[in-house]
Design a protein around this motif. Structure first.
Motif, PDB file in Angstrom:
ATOM      1  N   ALA A  84       0.826  -1.209   0.000  1.00  9.88           N
ATOM      2  CA  ALA A  84       0.000   0.000   0.000  1.00  9.88           C
ATOM      3  C   ALA A  84       0.859   1.257   0.000  1.00  9.88           C
ATOM      4  CB  ALA A  84      -0.929  -0.001   1.211  1.00  9.88           C
ATOM      5  N   ARG A  85       1.976   1.233   0.733  1.00 12.66           N
ATOM      6  CA  ARG A  85       2.879   2.385   0.758  1.00 12.66           C
ATOM      7  C   ARG A  85       3.384   2.709  -0.654  1.00 12.66           C
ATOM      8  NH1 ARG A  85       5.664   3.446   5.873  1.00 12.66           N
ATOM      9  NH2 ARG A  85       4.785   2.134   7.517  1.00 12.66           N
ATOM     10  N   ASP A 118       0.386   3.776  -3.212  1.00 12.70           N
ATOM     11  CA  ASP A 118      -0.162   5.111  -2.958  1.00 12.70           C
ATOM     12  C   ASP A 118       0.364   6.130  -3.962  1.00 12.70           C
ATOM     13  OD1 ASP A 118      -1.802   4.441  -0.885  1.00 12.70           O
ATOM     14  OD2 ASP A 118      -0.466   5.139   0.712  1.00 12.70           O
ATOM     15  N   ARG A 119       1.544   5.862  -4.536  1.00  9.57           N
ATOM     16  CA  ARG A 119       2.101   6.786  -5.531  1.00  9.57           C
ATOM     17  C   ARG A 119       1.208   6.910  -6.755  1.00  9.57           C
ATOM     18  NH1 ARG A 119       5.787   5.505  -1.373  1.00  9.57           N
ATOM     19  NH2 ARG A 119       7.594   6.890  -1.506  1.00  9.57           N
ATOM     20  N   ASP A 137      -1.913   7.346  -6.868  1.00  6.98           N
ATOM     21  CA  ASP A 137      -2.893   8.412  -6.670  1.00  6.98           C
ATOM     22  C   ASP A 137      -2.292   9.788  -6.922  1.00  6.98           C
ATOM     23  OD1 ASP A 137      -4.837   6.534  -5.931  1.00  6.98           O
ATOM     24  OD2 ASP A 137      -4.129   6.543  -3.856  1.00  6.98           O
ATOM     25  N   ASP A 138      -0.968   9.878  -6.787  1.00  8.66           N
ATOM     26  CA  ASP A 138      -0.306  11.175  -6.969  1.00  8.66           C
ATOM     27  C   ASP A 138      -0.056  11.512  -8.437  1.00  8.66           C
ATOM     28  OD1 ASP A 138      -0.186  11.403  -4.198  1.00  8.66           O
ATOM     29  OD2 ASP A 138       1.794  10.474  -4.080  1.00  8.66           O
ATOM     30  N   ARG A 171      -8.424  -1.627  -8.452  1.00  5.31           N
ATOM     31  CA  ARG A 171      -8.421  -0.311  -9.094  1.00  5.31           C
ATOM     32  C   ARG A 171      -8.966  -0.381 -10.521  1.00  5.31           C
ATOM     33  NH1 ARG A 171      -4.746   3.802  -7.202  1.00  5.31           N
ATOM     34  NH2 ARG A 171      -3.907   3.310  -5.144  1.00  5.31           N
TER      35      ARG A 171
END
Length: 258
Positions: free
Chosen positions: A35-36, A39-40, A42-43, A67
């Motif tokens: 998940a860490r 998360d990129r 989403d950026d 997703r």
């Protein structure tokens, strides 16, 4: 660099095959680490349709499918590839069986640190990306398990008068960024996350490494029987108060197809 053979790839397959049935025990940690990294996504402000999951240990592929992506998974280990579910293939990261411009997202999560020809593997991964596709990877960096490495060397030297490598070498963050650029990725970025693990039972660290498929697979490792006192002595030096804290330096790499 591509001519160097540091890792025994056959041993990597064996270790990951044996680890595949044990992954459920580590699922909370594996989910958190994945998940860490993801998360990129989403950026980026971008949407992706087709993804290649390289070595995701059965964790990355479900998160990508959630997703809405069509996912192909690959792993050097057939058993680990099967753990990914969906469309999966056992394949060598150093000889990927995919055509040019096949995916618009490639995620290689904790998958490339046992590769001998890392520059060559990165070039193949970049070629498998569509133009303007995203490459997202993670791997342990220099500094990871440093205390364990030192404790094992000192304990083995005290017991036998010599020592062999028992913890894999890891790359430096600056080297990772340079390799992305050499492989032809656009806008290469390499970031570091530092994650601490605290163990009430120091021996649990060794079990977790085994069950994640991270057992020593260096070519230079000793094939002799491990001294019976080696690991207890090393762990005692690391945890004089009965608890052990170790640190994962996680490198997260991003680059774009061109």
């Amino acid at each position: 660099m591509s001519a160097m053979v540091i890792f025994d790839r056959a041993a990597v397959i064996r270790h990951r095959d044996r680890a595949a049935p044990r992954l459920a025990r580590l699922r909370p940690v594996l989910d958190d680490l994945a998940a860490r990294v993801l998360d990129r996504l989403d950026d980026t402000g971008r949407s992706f349709a087709t993804a290649l999951d390289v070595g995701g240990r059965g964790v990355v592929a479900p998160l990508l499918r959630a997703r809405g992506l069509a996912v192909v998974s690959t792993d050097l280990s057939p058993a680990m590839a099967s753990a990914c579910g969906g469309l999966a293939v056992a394949a060598d990261e150093e000889a990927l069986p995919f055509g040019t411009g096949r995916f618009d997202l490639i995620v290689a999560h904790l998958a490339l640190h046992w590769v001998n020809d890392l520059p060559g593997a990165l070039i193949q991964l970049r070629r498998s990306l569509k133009p303007e596709g995203l490459f997202l990877a993670s791997l342990p960096l220099l500094g990871t398990l440093d205390e364990l490495r030192t404790a094992l060397i000192e304990a083995e030297a005290a017991l036998t008068g010599g020592a062999s490598p028992r913890v894999s070498p890891f790359p430096d963050l600056a080297d990772c960024a340079a390799l992305l650029g050499r492989a032809g990725f656009a806008l290469p970025i390499a970031e570091r996350e530092v994650i601490d693990f605290d163990y009430a039972d120091p021996a649990a660290l060794l079990r977790d490494l085994r069950d994640a498929g991270e057992t020593n697979a260096t070519i230079a490792r000793s094939r002799r029987t491990v001294p019976r006192l080696l690991f207890p002595m090393a762990l005692a030096a690391l945890s004089p108060a009965g608890r052990l804290r170790t640190r994962l330096h996680l490198g997260v790499l991003t680059g774009w197809g061109s």
